[in-house]
Design an enzyme around this catalytic site. Structure first.
Site, PDB file in Angstrom:
ATOM      1  N   ASP A   1      -3.167   1.924   8.095  1.00 16.84           N
ATOM      2  CA  ASP A   1      -3.805   1.380   6.896  1.00 16.84           C
ATOM      3  C   ASP A   1      -3.251  -0.018   6.665  1.00 16.84           C
ATOM      4  O   ASP A   1      -2.239  -0.413   7.259  1.00 16.84           O
ATOM      5  CB  ASP A   1      -3.511   2.279   5.685  1.00 16.84           C
ATOM      6  CG  ASP A   1      -4.110   1.732   4.390  1.00 16.84           C
ATOM      7  OD1 ASP A   1      -5.283   1.317   4.407  1.00 16.84           O
ATOM      8  OD2 ASP A   1      -3.406   1.705   3.363  1.00 16.84           O
ATOM      9  N   SER A   2      -3.892  -0.749   5.785  1.00 18.46           N
ATOM     10  CA  SER A   2      -3.391  -2.067   5.410  1.00 18.46           C
ATOM     11  C   SER A   2      -2.007  -1.974   4.781  1.00 18.46           C
ATOM     12  O   SER A   2      -1.274  -2.957   4.746  1.00 18.46           O
ATOM     13  CB  SER A   2      -4.352  -2.732   4.423  1.00 18.46           C
ATOM     14  OG  SER A   2      -4.431  -1.977   3.223  1.00 18.46           O
TER      15      SER A   2
ATOM     16  N   CYS B   1      -8.276   3.414   6.358  1.00 21.88           N
ATOM     17  CA  CYS B   1      -8.477   2.248   5.501  1.00 21.88           C
ATOM     18  C   CYS B   1      -9.967   1.962   5.436  1.00 21.88           C
ATOM     19  O   CYS B   1     -10.592   1.690   6.466  1.00 21.88           O
ATOM     20  CB  CYS B   1      -7.720   1.043   6.073  1.00 21.88           C
ATOM     21  SG  CYS B   1      -7.977  -0.505   5.181  1.00 21.88           S
TER      22      CYS B   1
ATOM     23  N   GLU C   1       1.034  -0.616  -3.705  1.00 21.05           N
ATOM     24  CA  GLU C   1       1.952  -1.148  -2.694  1.00 21.05           C
ATOM     25  C   GLU C   1       3.358  -1.358  -3.262  1.00 21.05           C
ATOM     26  O   GLU C   1       4.348  -1.291  -2.539  1.00 21.05           O
ATOM     27  CB  GLU C   1       1.424  -2.466  -2.128  1.00 21.05           C
ATOM     28  CG  GLU C   1       0.280  -2.316  -1.151  1.00 21.05           C
ATOM     29  CD  GLU C   1       0.681  -1.638   0.144  1.00 21.05           C
ATOM     30  OE1 GLU C   1       1.696  -2.025   0.735  1.00 21.05           O
ATOM     31  OE2 GLU C   1      -0.014  -0.688   0.557  1.00 21.05           O
TER      32      GLU C   1
ATOM     33  N   CYS D   1     -11.060   3.866  -1.663  1.00 20.28           N
ATOM     34  CA  CYS D   1      -9.922   3.179  -1.056  1.00 20.28           C
ATOM     35  C   CYS D   1      -8.804   4.197  -0.945  1.00 20.28           C
ATOM     36  O   CYS D   1      -8.568   4.973  -1.891  1.00 20.28           O
ATOM     37  CB  CYS D   1      -9.489   1.993  -1.921  1.00 20.28           C
ATOM     38  SG  CYS D   1      -7.941   1.206  -1.394  1.00 20.28           S
TER      39      CYS D   1
ATOM     40  N   HIS E   1      -5.725   3.940  -1.098  1.00 21.07           N
ATOM     41  CA  HIS E   1      -4.635   3.764  -2.061  1.00 21.07           C
ATOM     42  C   HIS E   1      -4.909   4.522  -3.366  1.00 21.07           C
ATOM     43  O   HIS E   1      -3.972   4.950  -4.051  1.00 21.07           O
ATOM     44  CB  HIS E   1      -4.444   2.284  -2.399  1.00 21.07           C
ATOM     45  CG  HIS E   1      -3.757   1.481  -1.334  1.00 21.07           C
ATOM     46  ND1 HIS E   1      -4.381   1.118  -0.153  1.00 21.07           N
ATOM     47  CD2 HIS E   1      -2.503   0.964  -1.273  1.00 21.07           C
ATOM     48  CE1 HIS E   1      -3.546   0.404   0.577  1.00 21.07           C
ATOM     49  NE2 HIS E   1      -2.395   0.292  -0.073  1.00 21.07           N
TER      50      HIS E   1
END
Length: 267
Positions: free
Chosen positions: A10-11, A73, A151, A183, A185
């Site tokens: 993932d990012s 992602c 993050e 997403c 996240h």
């Protein structure tokens, strides 16, 4: 190859929401996870940049002899998967927002999709939305700032609650009764999203569906691990500040050893 690991990336740390579903469904598999946290979020990056980063990480996984890759992602899926799949013979499972189950659950016929701007603008999303346009009204909502908060490990507090309220209130005002987390996240923010949306709104994500798709692909290619004991999980990150290690441990609910990616891959 059935003994080889599965690569998931993932990012940043968001793909851990998918990794945990894979771990739950396929506990015997060895898993490799890459968080490209030094370059997160992907949502404000160009398609070319995301494709380059995704290809670099996939090449790293190939060097680690993975048997399958999960692009955990949505933004990387939209920007890179179409170009990457023809270049590799490995099974490559990509994200798709849970619009189909959302359309089946909705009573009002109106669903909201929370995602990054890049994901919403991607061709993949436009095709997906068009596929269900005759069944439900889909309201995409870009959510700048949410990825950055996850993050940093900020999963609660006034700032994150204000951001979430800002994004879901317009959806609620238009009578959505299902909100799709587009997403990886965002599942870490699901408790607050659910609380602010209210009990009459269903909040869903794609993590468990991706895990089932991975299992199905491995079964069809006879690549499922058949060991009678749990597999290992290894973590890498392009972040060298230590933040990724702290947040991965927080989200995985265990003290995790996170290795730095080789410099040629992190840059």
């Amino acid at each position: 190859m059935h003994k080889n690991p599965i690569g998931v990336f993932d990012s940043g740390v968001g793909g851990l929401s998918v990794l945990r579903e894979i771990r739950k469904l396929l506990p015997e598999e060895d898993l490799l996870y890459v968080a490209d946290s030094a370059h997160a979020p992907y949502g404000d990056k160009s398609k070319e940049f995301i494709l380059e980063r995704s290809a670099t990480i996939v090449d790293f996984f190939v060097s680690q002899n993975v048997k399958a890759i999960v692009v955990a992602c949505n933004t990387a899926t939209g920007a890179a998967v179409k170009e990457l799949r023809p270049k590799y013979e490995l099974p490559m499972i990509a994200m798709e927002p849970a619009v189909k189950p959302a359309s089946e659950r909705s009573q009002t016929g109106i669903i909201g999709v929370l995602a990054t701007s890049r994901t919403i603008d991607s061709n993949n999303f436009q095709i997906l939305f068009a596929r269900f346009a005759d069944k439900v009204k889909i309201l995409p909502q870009a959510c700048p700032g949410l990825v950055e908060q996850v993050e940093r490990g900020n999963l609660n507090g006034d700032k994150i609650r204000t951001l979430i309220a800002q994004y879901i209130q317009p959806l609620l005002a238009q009578n959505v009764d299902v909100i799709v987390l587009g997403c990886t996240h965002y599942p870490f923010l699901a408790p607050i999203i659910q609380e602010l949306a209210g009990s009459s709104v269903t909040v869903i994500d794609s993590g468990s569906a991706i895990a089932r798709e991975l299992k199905s692909r491995l079964e069809k290619t006879t690549l499922l691990a058949n060991r009678p004991y749990p597999g290992a999980v290894q973590f890498w990150s392009s972040d060298e500040t230590g933040t990724a290690k702290r947040v991965i441990s927080q989200l995985w609910d265990a003290e995790i050893d996170v290795s730095n990616l080789p410099e040629r891959i992190s840059a």
